[in-house]
Design a protein around this motif. Structure first.
Motif, PDB file in Angstrom:
ATOM      1  N   ASN A  98      -9.974 -53.743  -3.151  1.00  0.00           N
ATOM      2  CA  ASN A  98     -10.446 -52.380  -3.380  1.00  0.00           C
ATOM      3  C   ASN A  98     -10.496 -52.041  -4.869  1.00  0.00           C
ATOM      4  O   ASN A  98     -11.453 -51.436  -5.338  1.00  0.00           O
ATOM      5  CB  ASN A  98      -9.548 -51.363  -2.661  1.00  0.00           C
ATOM      6  CG  ASN A  98      -9.753 -51.454  -1.150  1.00  0.00           C
ATOM      7  OD1 ASN A  98     -10.739 -52.041  -0.688  1.00  0.00           O
ATOM      8  ND2 ASN A  98      -8.819 -50.900  -0.385  1.00  0.00           N
ATOM      9  N   THR A  99      -9.491 -52.479  -5.552  1.00  0.00           N
ATOM     10  CA  THR A  99      -9.453 -52.232  -6.997  1.00  0.00           C
ATOM     11  C   THR A  99     -10.641 -52.904  -7.674  1.00  0.00           C
ATOM     12  O   THR A  99     -11.346 -52.301  -8.490  1.00  0.00           O
ATOM     13  CB  THR A  99      -8.138 -52.774  -7.590  1.00  0.00           C
ATOM     14  OG1 THR A  99      -7.055 -52.267  -6.825  1.00  0.00           O
ATOM     15  CG2 THR A  99      -7.996 -52.382  -9.054  1.00  0.00           C
ATOM     16  N   GLN A 112     -13.936 -51.246  -6.840  1.00  0.00           N
ATOM     17  CA  GLN A 112     -14.038 -49.978  -7.581  1.00  0.00           C
ATOM     18  C   GLN A 112     -14.500 -50.238  -9.018  1.00  0.00           C
ATOM     19  O   GLN A 112     -15.420 -49.576  -9.524  1.00  0.00           O
ATOM     20  CB  GLN A 112     -12.668 -49.301  -7.638  1.00  0.00           C
ATOM     21  CG  GLN A 112     -12.680 -47.895  -7.077  1.00  0.00           C
ATOM     22  CD  GLN A 112     -11.300 -47.487  -6.572  1.00  0.00           C
ATOM     23  OE1 GLN A 112     -10.271 -48.025  -7.033  1.00  0.00           O
ATOM     24  NE2 GLN A 112     -11.263 -46.560  -5.643  1.00  0.00           N
ATOM     25  N   ASP A 113     -13.852 -51.193  -9.624  1.00  0.00           N
ATOM     26  CA  ASP A 113     -14.206 -51.539 -11.003  1.00  0.00           C
ATOM     27  C   ASP A 113     -15.656 -52.027 -11.099  1.00  0.00           C
ATOM     28  O   ASP A 113     -16.385 -51.707 -12.037  1.00  0.00           O
ATOM     29  CB  ASP A 113     -13.271 -52.631 -11.542  1.00  0.00           C
ATOM     30  CG  ASP A 113     -11.887 -52.072 -11.866  1.00  0.00           C
ATOM     31  OD1 ASP A 113     -11.725 -50.835 -11.757  1.00  0.00           O
ATOM     32  OD2 ASP A 113     -11.004 -52.869 -12.224  1.00  0.00           O
ATOM     33  N   GLN A 128     -16.493 -49.903   0.723  1.00  0.00           N
ATOM     34  CA  GLN A 128     -16.591 -48.432   0.600  1.00  0.00           C
ATOM     35  C   GLN A 128     -17.870 -47.899  -0.039  1.00  0.00           C
ATOM     36  O   GLN A 128     -18.381 -46.859   0.322  1.00  0.00           O
ATOM     37  CB  GLN A 128     -15.349 -47.850  -0.106  1.00  0.00           C
ATOM     38  CG  GLN A 128     -15.135 -48.303  -1.541  1.00  0.00           C
ATOM     39  CD  GLN A 128     -14.108 -49.429  -1.631  1.00  0.00           C
ATOM     40  OE1 GLN A 128     -14.212 -50.432  -0.907  1.00  0.00           O
ATOM     41  NE2 GLN A 128     -13.113 -49.282  -2.503  1.00  0.00           N
ATOM     42  N   HIS A 129     -18.448 -48.622  -1.024  1.00  0.00           N
ATOM     43  CA  HIS A 129     -19.644 -48.081  -1.693  1.00  0.00           C
ATOM     44  C   HIS A 129     -20.923 -48.765  -1.224  1.00  0.00           C
ATOM     45  O   HIS A 129     -21.937 -48.708  -1.908  1.00  0.00           O
ATOM     46  CB  HIS A 129     -19.495 -48.219  -3.213  1.00  0.00           C
ATOM     47  CG  HIS A 129     -18.319 -47.440  -3.743  1.00  0.00           C
ATOM     48  ND1 HIS A 129     -18.318 -46.058  -3.812  1.00  0.00           N
ATOM     49  CD2 HIS A 129     -17.108 -47.853  -4.186  1.00  0.00           C
ATOM     50  CE1 HIS A 129     -17.142 -45.654  -4.288  1.00  0.00           C
ATOM     51  NE2 HIS A 129     -16.391 -46.727  -4.525  1.00  0.00           N
ATOM     52  N   TYR A 176      -9.680 -52.889 -16.500  1.00  0.00           N
ATOM     53  CA  TYR A 176     -11.115 -52.697 -16.613  1.00  0.00           C
ATOM     54  C   TYR A 176     -11.671 -53.136 -17.962  1.00  0.00           C
ATOM     55  O   TYR A 176     -12.790 -53.617 -18.066  1.00  0.00           O
ATOM     56  CB  TYR A 176     -11.442 -51.223 -16.330  1.00  0.00           C
ATOM     57  CG  TYR A 176     -12.903 -50.928 -16.427  1.00  0.00           C
ATOM     58  CD1 TYR A 176     -13.804 -51.548 -15.539  1.00  0.00           C
ATOM     59  CD2 TYR A 176     -13.413 -50.084 -17.396  1.00  0.00           C
ATOM     60  CE1 TYR A 176     -15.145 -51.295 -15.626  1.00  0.00           C
ATOM     61  CE2 TYR A 176     -14.760 -49.827 -17.486  1.00  0.00           C
ATOM     62  CZ  TYR A 176     -15.625 -50.436 -16.595  1.00  0.00           C
ATOM     63  OH  TYR A 176     -16.957 -50.185 -16.697  1.00  0.00           O
ATOM     64  N   THR A 225     -18.144 -51.307  -9.091  1.00  0.00           N
ATOM     65  CA  THR A 225     -19.044 -50.164  -8.899  1.00  0.00           C
ATOM     66  C   THR A 225     -19.206 -49.396 -10.200  1.00  0.00           C
ATOM     67  O   THR A 225     -20.309 -49.022 -10.606  1.00  0.00           O
ATOM     68  CB  THR A 225     -18.478 -49.229  -7.811  1.00  0.00           C
ATOM     69  OG1 THR A 225     -18.108 -50.024  -6.685  1.00  0.00           O
ATOM     70  CG2 THR A 225     -19.505 -48.195  -7.393  1.00  0.00           C
ATOM     71  N   LYS A 226     -18.062 -49.186 -10.815  1.00  0.00           N
ATOM     72  CA  LYS A 226     -18.051 -48.449 -12.073  1.00  0.00           C
ATOM     73  C   LYS A 226     -18.862 -49.203 -13.134  1.00  0.00           C
ATOM     74  O   LYS A 226     -19.712 -48.633 -13.828  1.00  0.00           O
ATOM     75  CB  LYS A 226     -16.593 -48.321 -12.537  1.00  0.00           C
ATOM     76  CG  LYS A 226     -16.332 -47.188 -13.518  1.00  0.00           C
ATOM     77  CD  LYS A 226     -14.840 -46.876 -13.510  1.00  0.00           C
ATOM     78  CE  LYS A 226     -14.292 -46.642 -14.897  1.00  0.00           C
ATOM     79  NZ  LYS A 226     -12.827 -46.830 -14.943  1.00  0.00           N
TER      80      LYS A 226
END
Ligand code: GDP
Ligand code: MG
Length: 739
Positions: A200-201, A204-205, A268-269, A150, A207-208
Motif C-alpha cells: 500500500n505504501t 501510494q508513492d 486502491q487507485h 519517497y 500514484t503520487k
C-alpha cells in the motif's frame, strides 16, 4: 573477477558465456556477440517462446545475488569484504533453473548509486529505456527500509521508468508496445510490517509519483494502470536468515513457470496487481528470438544517440533486415538444388544439345515449397506488411529463376520430342521397307505422335504447380502438337514422293517391256516369223501408235490406282493425291517418250527396218525363205518390199492415232495442274509440249518422233542397206545357177 567473460569485442566461445553476455558495456557500446550468444544457448530458434526479465535497483542491493539464486545464473556479485560496484553496463544470461519455463533471459542492469549522479543518471535513463523496450518483467529490487522513502534513489529510478515509458507510447500510434509488469522484490524483510502494508505504501508513492511526472501532449490523461501491472514479493535477509532466504527464493521461482495461474486484482487507485504466474502474453514484446539481437542493437543505437525511440519503426526496420537475411538464407538453399540444374541446362544449350532434366518438375516444386515454407516459418513472425512484401519479393525471385529453367526445359523437350518423333517415324518406315512387309504409314504416325505427345504432356504436367499461374504450359503443348502435325505432313509428303518414285519406276519398267514389244513387232513383215497366233487379229503396222497409246493408258491407269490406294492408306489429302496423280501422268508420258526415243535411235530403228524389209523380201507369204533363182522377179519383190518398209518411216516419225490421224489428246490426259501443285518442288518436272503452254513447244512438236532431217537420213541409210541386200540376193541367184 574470476572465470571468463564475454565482453564487448571478445570473440565468443561457449565457455566464455559462463557469466552470460555483456549486452552493453560501461562505455555504452553494444556487444554484437549477443546474436551468437542466443545461438549458443538455443534461444535464437525459439520464435516467440522466450521471455526477458530485467532487474533494476540501487547499487549493491543484492540484485545480482538475487538473480543468481533465482535463476542459477553466474552474474558477478560484490565480494562481501570489498564492497565495490561489480555489474557494469547490462549483462544478460539465460536462466539455468530447470524447473522454470524455457528460454528466460535475465538482464542484470548496472545499478545507480543514489549518492553519485550526473553521468550515471544518463546511463540510468538509457538503460531503463532499453529494458522497457525489450523486457516483459521489470524486477525492482528494493530494501524494506527504503519503502516509503519517497525522496530516495528508487523513486528517482521509477520516475525515469515512467517517463521513458510514456515517451515510447507517444511514438507508438498503433499501440503495439505492450504493457509491462513492475515486480517489486522487497529485500531484508524483517516481517514486522506485512507485505500488504508495504504494498500500500509503495502504490501510494507510485500514484503520487505518476501525478507529478510531466506527461507529453496527448497523454495528459494517461493512467498508470494503462501501462503497468504490479506485483510484490518479500525476501528475508540472506545473511541473517540464509535458509529462509533460500526457501523464499524457491517460492518466488514458482512464479516463473509457464501455465502457473495468474490473477489480477484492482488496488486502491485502479492499479492492478498480478498474483501467481508472471508471464502474461500481453507483456511479450513480440520480437522473434532470431531477430532479438538486431532489434536490441537498433534500439540501443537510437537510445545512445539520443534519438526519439520509435519502436514501431524499429520493428519495421528489423522486419526488413531479418526478412532480407532469411530470404538470403533461403536463396542459398534454393541455389544448392537449382543452381547445378541451371548450369547443366546452360551448358547443354551452349553446345546446342537440348537437355531434358530428369524430375525437374518434382525438384522445382519441392524446392519452391521448401524455400517458401522455410521463409514463412521464420519471417512470418515479423511485421506483417513487411513480411508479406518480402515474401512476394522472394517468390518472384524464385519464380523468375524457375520460369527460365522451366522454359528451357520445355524448349529442350520440344526440340528432342520433335526429333525423336521424326526419327521414330522415319525409322519405322525404313524398317518396314527393309523387311518388305506392308507397313501403314498413317498408323506409324498416329502411334509415334501419341507417344511423343504423351511424353510432352507428362513433362507439362510435372512442371505445373497448382495455383501458380505462370506454370500453365498449355500453349506450349499446343505449339508442340502443332509442330508434330507439321512434321507429319512433311514426312507424309516424303512418303508420297517415295511412293511416287516406286510407282514411276514400275511404270517405266512396264512401259519398257510393252513398248519394246510393239517395236519388235515391226521386225516381222507380213506373214513372217512374227506371224500372230491363231485367232488374234494380225497386227498392222498402221496402228502401232494406237497400240502404244492404249498400252500406255492402261499402264498409267493401273499405276494411278496403285498410287491412290497407297496414298489414301496414309491419309494423304484429296488434293495431295490429285497432285501426285498429275505428276505421275506427266512423268509416265516423259518415260514413254524416252522409251520411244530409245527405240528410234539410229542403230535400233535401222535394225528394225532391216528386219521388216528382209522379212518381206526374203520370205514368201507362207513364211518360207526364198531361194533365189535367176527366173525370179527379184527386182519386183525387192521394190515392193522396200516400198512397203519405207512407208513405216513417216508412220514412225509422228505419234498419231490411226483412227483420227491426229496425235492423242495428251493435254486432256494429263489434265490441268491441280491447285497446290505450285508449292511442290517442280524442278524435276520435264516440260511437255502442248501441255506446258509457257514452254513454247507445241503438241505437234511433242509428238514428233523423228525430225525431217533424221527421217531423210534414215531413208537414205535404209535404201543403201536394202540395196545391199538386193545385190546380195541377185548374186546368190546367179551364183546358184553357176554352181
Ligand atoms: P548488486 O550490486 O545489487 O548486484 O549487489 P550484489 O549482488 O553484488 O551484492 C552486494 C552485496 O550485498 C554483497 O556483499 C552481498 O553479499 C550482499 N547481499 C546479497 N544479498 C543480500 C541480502 O539479501 N541482504 C543483505 N543485507 N545483503 C545481501
Ligand atoms: Mg550486480
Amino acid at each position: 573477477m574470476n572465470g571468463h567473460f564475454a565482453a564487448v569485442g571478445d570473440a565468443p566461445t561457449v565457455a566464455q558465456y559462463e557469466h552470460g553476455v555483456q549486452v552493453i558495456d560501461e562505455d555504452k557500446e553494444f556487444n554484437s556477440n549477443l546474436g551468437s550468444y542466443l545461438q549458443a544457448t538455443d534461444v535464437a530458434d525459439a520464435g516467440f517462446n522466450y521471455h526477458i526479465i530485467s532487474v533494476f535497483g540501487s547499487q549493491s542491493t543484492g540484485k545480482s545475488t538475487l538473480l543468481n539464486n533465482l535463476f542459477g545464473t553466474e552474474f558477478n556479485v560484490m565480494s562481501e569484504t570489498e564492497r565495490r560496484q561489480t555489474t557494469k553496463g547490462i549483462w544478460m544470461s539465460k536462466n539455468k533453473t530447470a524447473s522454470m519455463t524455457d528460454n528466460i533471459l535475465v538482464m542484470d542492469v548496472e545499478g545507480t548509486d543514489g549518492r553519485e549522479r550526473g553521468e550515471d543518471q544518463d546511463f540510468e535513463r538509457k538503460s531503463a529505456l532499453f529494458a522497457l523496450a525489450t523486457s516483459e518483467v521489470l524486477i525492482v529490487n528494493i530494501w524494506e527500509h527504503q519503502v516509503g522513502l519517497y525522496q530516495g534513489a528508487n523513486m528517482g529510478l521509477l520516475k525515469t521508468v515512467f517517463e521513458v515509458n510514456l515517451q515510447l507510447f507517444l511514438k507508438d500510434k498503433q499501440q503495439s508496445t505492450p504493457r509491462s509488469l513492475l515486480f517489486f522484490v522487497i529485500r531484508d524483510h524483517i516481517g514486522n510490517t506485512p507485505l500488504a502494508n508495504l504494498r500500500n505504501t509503495l502504490v501510494q508513492d507510485l500514484t503520487k509519483l505518476w501525478s507529478t511526472i510531466s506527461k507529453p501532449q496527448g497523454l495528459e490523461k494517461a493512467n498508470i494502470e494503462d501501462y503497468f501491472d504490479f506485483a510484490f514479493a518479500t525476501l528475508p535477509h540472506k545473511i541473517l536468515q540464509p535458509e529462509k532466504f533460500i526457501d523464499e527464493v524457491k517460492n518466488l521461482g514458482r512464479r516463473f513457470i509457464a501455465g502457473s495461474r495468474s490473477s489480477r486484482t484492482k488496488l486502491q487507485h485502479g492499479e492492478q496487481e498480478l498474483e501467481g504466474g508472471l508471464f502474461l502474453a500481453e507483456y511479450h514484446r513480440r520480437i522473434p528470438a532470431d531477430g532479438f539481437s538486431v532489434y536490441a542493437e537498433g534500439v540501443w543505437d537510437q537510445i545512445v544517440h539520443n534519438k526519439d525511440l520509435d519502436l514501431p519503426t524499429q520493428q519495421e526496420l528489423l522486419a526488413q533486415f531479418r526478412c532480407d537475411e532469411i530470404s538470403r538464407d533461403v536463396l542459398i538453399l534454393f541455389d544448392a538444388t537449382i543452381g547445378p540444374l541451371e548450369e547443366q541446362q546452360a551448358e547443354a544449350s551452349r553446345v546446342g544439345n537440348p537437355l531434358v532434366l530428369a524430375d525437374l518438375g518434382d525438384t522445382g516444386k519441392r524446392t519452391r515449397e521448401k524455400c517458401v515454407k522455410a521463409f514463412e516459418t521464420q519471417a512470418s513472425r515479423y511485421h506483417k506488411a513487411v513480411y508479406a512484401r518480402k515474401r512476394t519479393e522472394l517468390e518472384s525471385k524464385i519464380d523468375q529463376r524457375l520460369k527460365t529453367l522451366y522454359q528451357g526445359q520445355l524448349t529442350a523437350a520440344h526440340k528432342s520430342g520433335v526429333t525423336s518423333f521424326s526419327d521414330a517415324v522415319s525409322g519405322a518406315v525404313k524398317a518396314g521397307q527393309k523387311s518388305g512387309a506392308a507397313y501403314e504409314f498413317a498408323d506409324i504416325v498416329v502411334a509415334e505422335k501419341a507417344k511423343c505427345s504423351d511424353q510432352f504432356k507428362t513433362e507439362v504436367h510435372n512442371l505445373t504447380i497448382p495455383g501458380i499461374a505462370w506454370t500453365n504450359f498449355v500453349p506450349q503443348l499446343a505449339l508442340f502438337e502443332k509442330e508434330l502435325d507439321e512434321v507429319s505432313a512433311r514426312l507424309r509428303k516424303e512418303e508420297m514422293r517415295r511412293l511416287a518414285t516406286r510407282v514411276e519406276r514400275w511404270v517405266k519398267s512396264r512401259l519398257g517391256d510393252a513398248v519394246g514389244l510393239e517395236f519388235n513387232k515391226l521386225g516381222s513383215g507380213r506373214g513372217g516369223l512374227g506371224a500372230p497366233e491363231e485367232g488374234e487379229k494380225p497386227p498392222t503396222e498402221k496402228d502401232l501408235w494406237d497400240r502404244i497409246w492404249n498400252v500406255f493408258i492402261s499402264i498409267v491407269k493401273e499405276a494411278e490406282s496403285r498410287f491412290t490406294d497407297r496414298a489414301k492408306s496414309f491419309e494423304a489429302s484429296e488434293a495431295e493425291v490429285e497432285v501426285g496423280l498429275w505428276r505421275l501422268r506427266r512423268k509416265s508420258w516423259v518415260a514413254l517418250r524416252e522409251k520411244v526415243d530409245e527405240e528410234v535411235m539410229e542403230g535400233n530403228i535401222l535394225l528394225k527396218l532391216r528386219e521388216n524389209f528382209e522379212d518381206k523380201f526374203r520370205y514368201d507369204e507362207a513364211g518360207v525363205p526364198r531361194i533365189w533363182r535367176p527366173v525370179d522377179d527379184i527386182e519386183g519383190i525387192y521394190t515392193r518390199a522396200r516400198e512397203s518398209t519405207l512407208t513405216l518411216i513417216p508412220l514412225l516419225s509422228r505419234f498419231r492415232l490411226s483412227t483420227t490421224h491426229t496425235p492423242p489428246d495428251l493435254p486432256a490426259f494429263i489434265g490441268h495442274q491441280p491447285a497446290g501443285a505450285e508449292t511442290e518442288d517442280e524442278d524435276d518436272l520435264t516440260p511437255i509440249g502442248g501441255v506446258d503452254e509457257e514452254d513454247g513447244k507445241s503438241l505437234e512438236e511433242e509428238m514428233t518422233v523423228l525430225s525431217e532431217g533424221k527421217r531423210q537420213d534414215l531413208v537414205v541409210r535404209f535404201k543403201k542397206m536394202a540395196d545391199g541386200v538386193y545385190v546380195e540376193a541377185k548374186r546368190s541367184a546367179i551364183g546358184g545357177v553357176a554352181q
